[in-house]
Design an enzyme around this catalytic site. Sequence first.
Site, PDB file in Angstrom:
ATOM      1  CG  ASP A   1     -38.203 -63.923 -28.335  1.00  0.00           C
ATOM      2  OD1 ASP A   1     -37.610 -62.957 -27.511  1.00  0.00           O
ATOM      3  OD2 ASP A   1     -39.210 -63.234 -28.110  1.00  0.00           O
TER       4      ASP A   1
ATOM      5  CG  ASN B   1     -25.215 -52.621 -35.689  1.00  0.00           C
ATOM      6  OD1 ASN B   1     -25.402 -52.060 -35.540  1.00  0.00           O
ATOM      7  ND2 ASN B   1     -26.801 -53.201 -36.187  1.00  0.00           N
TER       8      ASN B   1
ATOM      9  N   GLY C   1     -32.369 -59.156 -36.563  1.00  0.00           N
ATOM     10  CA  GLY C   1     -32.514 -60.182 -35.715  1.00  0.00           C
ATOM     11  C   GLY C   1     -32.919 -60.281 -33.997  1.00  0.00           C
TER      12      GLY C   1
ATOM     13  CG  ASP D   1     -29.281 -54.820 -32.422  1.00  0.00           C
ATOM     14  OD1 ASP D   1     -30.020 -54.199 -31.725  1.00  0.00           O
ATOM     15  OD2 ASP D   1     -28.710 -54.524 -33.180  1.00  0.00           O
TER      16      ASP D   1
ATOM     17  CB  SER E   1     -20.670 -63.692 -34.706  1.00  0.00           C
ATOM     18  OG  SER E   1     -20.663 -62.965 -34.023  1.00  0.00           O
ATOM     19  CB  THR E   2     -24.375 -68.111 -35.021  1.00  0.00           C
ATOM     20  OG1 THR E   2     -25.698 -67.757 -34.489  1.00  0.00           O
ATOM     21  CG2 THR E   2     -23.434 -68.631 -34.293  1.00  0.00           C
ATOM     22  N   GLY E   3     -26.256 -65.557 -36.874  1.00  0.00           N
ATOM     23  CA  GLY E   3     -27.568 -65.151 -37.729  1.00  0.00           C
ATOM     24  C   GLY E   3     -26.894 -64.696 -38.945  1.00  0.00           C
TER      25      GLY E   3
ATOM     26  CE1 TYR F   1     -23.068 -57.843 -38.093  1.00  0.00           C
ATOM     27  CE2 TYR F   1     -22.244 -58.204 -36.922  1.00  0.00           C
ATOM     28  CZ  TYR F   1     -23.121 -57.513 -37.361  1.00  0.00           C
ATOM     29  OH  TYR F   1     -22.598 -56.240 -37.003  1.00  0.00           O
TER      30      TYR F   1
HETATM   31  P1  ADP Z   1     -25.556 -61.476 -35.132  1.00  0.00           P
HETATM   32  O1  ADP Z   1     -25.315 -59.656 -36.392  1.00  0.00           O
HETATM   33  O2  ADP Z   1     -25.020 -61.419 -34.421  1.00  0.00           O
HETATM   34  O3  ADP Z   1     -25.068 -62.712 -36.379  1.00  0.00           O
HETATM   35  P2  ADP Z   1     -28.490 -62.049 -35.201  1.00  0.00           P
HETATM   36  O4  ADP Z   1     -29.805 -61.416 -34.515  1.00  0.00           O
HETATM   37  O5  ADP Z   1     -28.820 -61.950 -37.090  1.00  0.00           O
HETATM   38  O6  ADP Z   1     -27.111 -61.660 -34.757  1.00  0.00           O
HETATM   39  O7  ADP Z   1     -28.320 -63.348 -34.716  1.00  0.00           O
HETATM   40  C1  ADP Z   1     -27.676 -63.977 -33.747  1.00  0.00           C
HETATM   41  C2  ADP Z   1     -28.754 -65.405 -33.846  1.00  0.00           C
HETATM   42  O8  ADP Z   1     -29.713 -65.322 -32.672  1.00  0.00           O
HETATM   43  C3  ADP Z   1     -29.427 -66.458 -34.113  1.00  0.00           C
HETATM   44  O9  ADP Z   1     -29.048 -67.510 -33.840  1.00  0.00           O
HETATM   45  C4  ADP Z   1     -30.372 -65.705 -34.153  1.00  0.00           C
HETATM   46  O10 ADP Z   1     -31.739 -67.148 -34.671  1.00  0.00           O
HETATM   47  C5  ADP Z   1     -31.021 -65.673 -33.190  1.00  0.00           C
HETATM   48  N1  ADP Z   1     -31.874 -65.104 -32.532  1.00  0.00           N
HETATM   49  C6  ADP Z   1     -32.613 -63.519 -33.560  1.00  0.00           C
HETATM   50  N2  ADP Z   1     -33.775 -63.836 -32.643  1.00  0.00           N
HETATM   51  C7  ADP Z   1     -33.837 -63.851 -31.375  1.00  0.00           C
HETATM   52  C8  ADP Z   1     -34.308 -63.723 -30.002  1.00  0.00           C
HETATM   53  N3  ADP Z   1     -35.661 -63.642 -29.840  1.00  0.00           N
HETATM   54  N4  ADP Z   1     -33.815 -65.005 -29.234  1.00  0.00           N
HETATM   55  C9  ADP Z   1     -33.063 -65.097 -29.418  1.00  0.00           C
HETATM   56  N5  ADP Z   1     -32.477 -65.719 -29.823  1.00  0.00           N
HETATM   57  C10 ADP Z   1     -32.741 -64.801 -31.461  1.00  0.00           C
END
Ligand code: ADP
Length: 183
Positions: free
Chosen positions: A17, A31, A39, A41, A128-130, A132
């Site tokens: 994390d 964003n 996510g 953010d 971007s891999t979540g 997006y």
């Molecule tokens: P985006 O909108 O850029 O795709 P997201 O937050 O949806 O951003 O996802 C980006 C990546 O961050 C994903 O692989 C997600 O699993 C990961 N993620 C979500 N929460 C955390 C966290 N607390 N620490 C690290 N990575 C995270």
Amino acid sequence: MKTFKANQTQIILKQGDITEENCDGIVNAANSSLMGGGGVDGAIHRAGGPEILKECKKIRERQGKLPTGKAVITTAGNLNAKAVIHTVGPIWQGGNDQEKELLKKAYKNSLIIAKENDLKTICFPSISTGAYGFPIEEAAEIALKTIKDFCKEDQCYKEIRMILFSEDDYEVYLNKAKDIFNK
Ligand code: ADP
């Protein structure tokens, strides 16, 4: 956890994390609104507290929405870091909408702004891999190559960490890193 080397910079891949990392700069996959979201953010704003959003609002008032590929910097609030770098990755549209160039820019502009602020250790999430939807294999390659290229030119960083939230994502990045750094 696994460590690679790019010039003088340690490249660390770690599952975890990002809000629990202790470093100079934490990169947020934000964003364009800069007003927080889901996510990573959401996790960063929750763990860092209201000071981060306060500064994001000021930036927003000053310069409007943050274009895709650009980066800005704020306090890290309660996080164990000096600053948060907010960048906006591209939303995957199928691959013909400059997504690759924009993802590269998001990493590069984050590295540039962190350097300008004298940060020596920084942590990236997988931008971007979540939500997006950017395919992870391609995203991992772009992320790691952009970091490697930057370190070839510039030795300002002591350590750059990629923090992958899931084990599957970690494995993808690890395989790419073996290709890219062990050359
Ligand atoms: P985006 O909108 O850029 O795709 P997201 O937050 O949806 O951003 O996802 C980006 C990546 O961050 C994903 O692989 C997600 O699993 C990961 N993620 C979500 N929460 C955390 C966290 N607390 N620490 C690290 N990575 C995270």
